[in-house]
Design a protein around this motif. Sequence first.
Motif: not given
Lengths: 286, 428
Positions: B163-190
């Motif tokens: 639900e959180i991933f969909e709400k913030h338009n995020l996909q399950a990451p396939s690389s570590y760099d993508e994973f960090i981007k996901v974590l940063d986006s979530l932090q930016a989202a509060g």
Amino acid sequence: MSILFLLPSVVILATFVFIPLIQNFYYSLYDFSVFSQTKTWVGLDNFKVLLSDKVVQTALANNFKYAIISVFFQVAIALVLAYILEDKIFRRVAPFFRVVYFMPVMISISVIALLFGFIYNPQMGLLNSFLDLIGLGEYGKPWLGNSTSAIYAVIAMSQWQSIGFIMVIFIVAIQKIPKELYEAAEMDGAGKVRRFFSVTVPQVREAIFVNTLITITGSMLVFNEPYILTNGGPGFSSITMAVHMYQEGFVKDNMGYASTLAIVIFILTAILALIQIRLSGTGKDE
Amino acid sequence: MKRTFSFVVMVLFLFASLVACSSSESGSSKGENGEDIVEINFFHRWPNEPRKSFYDQKIKEYMEANPNVKINVDAVLNDSYKEKIRVLVSSDNLPHVFSSWSNSFAENLVSSNRIMDLNSLLEEDKEWSGNIIESQFEGFTFDDVTYGVPFTIDGKVFFYNKEIFEKHNLQAPSSYDEFIKVLDSLQAAGYDTPLVEGLTNAWAISHYMGTIFQRVLDPGVTAVDYNAKTGEFTDPGYIKGLEIFEELTSYMGDISTAIDHETARNMFGNGEIPIVYMQFAEIKLVENIGGVDFGFFNFPAVAGGKGDPDALTGAPEGWMLSKDAPKEAVDFLKFLTSKETAYEFTKTDGQLNAIKGGVDEGNTSPASFEAYEIVLSASSPAPWFDNAVNINIADIFMRGGQSLATGQTTPQDIMKDVQERAARLKNE
């Protein structure tokens, strides 16, 4: 013939104290695992490892922190509390407070550790909530998860638990002081504080010695509190010698080295006890 | 003379009592009708629900079906279990039937010479042993001798809140760099702590480290280093791995070193935290909290990593028998690992089992069944790190991980300690 009367206690002491002590010295010269049937002779190698073991330095520092803080709280503060509770003014409420202060002594350490786990909880712990309530929220922290505060959080729990026991010993000692001494001091114009330092403290010297001895040796042997609350962590920040010894033996399977650590603990407590006996001069005829 | 005699008798009695106290035999006793009752000591590591009640029920069922057997059960949790089983081995007080992790943990127990060799047992009763997924025996087999019966299978992946991933338009990451981007986006989202782990549990740190090292390092390097007789830990990949772990802890906030894994799981289950690294065994526990629609993704591939990016961390756990276990204990073990028990176990507990026909869509949730297929189709399994390396090395990494999270140490310092300890282990 009379030596036979001593035999049961000698047998029990030998079985549970002296033989294990000798065995421990013997084991410290070997390297062995709980899983293997063989022991490898390493001589003094375990002692060489001990000298360069950084964890031992941290553990010893924590044990000494424990001792210093415990002597202050469990001896000094407990004596003051005992003196206050034995004062005429508090005579009516003293039994209630004696029970309140002694209650933690009777509670299992596991239960207390669980309770303090809730108190120190970083999200909904009582301590951080209380700090928030009085406007000091910025001082709230994950007390057990912070390398600097973890050992002090553990020590604080110990003080809360043990102060009542030491206080009761002091109360008994204070009750034995002849009333005439206080009356004479009062007639000489001594106030409560002066009476405390001039009458109570000298008269309970034996109890101070006993309590200091109990507290310091207890601090050198402390295991339950850090083991249950933090397991010596984060990292090794709240580890004590007994926890280190236990983990080396039963977690990391270095039984020989754990025996070496046990010797250090034994020597430390023995030296401290001897120093205190010499300094206090107890047992000598006045 | 009489008195002397009395004292000598008393002392001898005292000695006899002490010796009796240290006796480890469980042996047998007499039942109400004078029949022989065989006592089995059963030790497992789940004093928590629902598994405790499941095993209590199974014990009851077995004893009702076999009135000549009395089962004494004891259970302690995870880390305490590891310590207690060592104490029991050292005091020659090993229970007859007990749970064990695979790989080095099992190997250590085997080295005590107090564990039953199961080869002939497995050979004699093909009807029973043939029902166990063969590949899962590997972690319990040393020098071609099998000492344990695998029962549960598992895997470690990131659980994420869909639900959180969909709400913030995020996909399950396939690389570590993508994973960090996901974590940063979530932090930016509060979400101050988009990823949480209970770092007071050393094993939870070891799971991270094991997976990261598997992704980063060449399998040939880890094969040499994870062996206490050859390990050196000089590959720079370890530093890189620790830096990755340090980076991930920076997203966990300062509460992580003060909470346990169960708390982290509950935070995820309550929708407070978007991502937690968990075992498939925890699916049912998360589902029981309710309210969170979750998915999985494996630890993503690390750029420049030399390990299999699709390997799944996880290893089976199972049962062992002490060398002196009576035949009734063997029978009880067969009962514990039967298809019927296994099927009911997964239905009750949610954890997947290693028994053929013990898992299907009828006794699992869709998430659990998906997990089962992931485990069986994983390109390669990676063992739990604290069972893959010598515990002295694992301990430095695990405690070092806590210190990294609190900023008290550096990857270089940890590796210096590891290398020193590895050098000592080689000479022991």
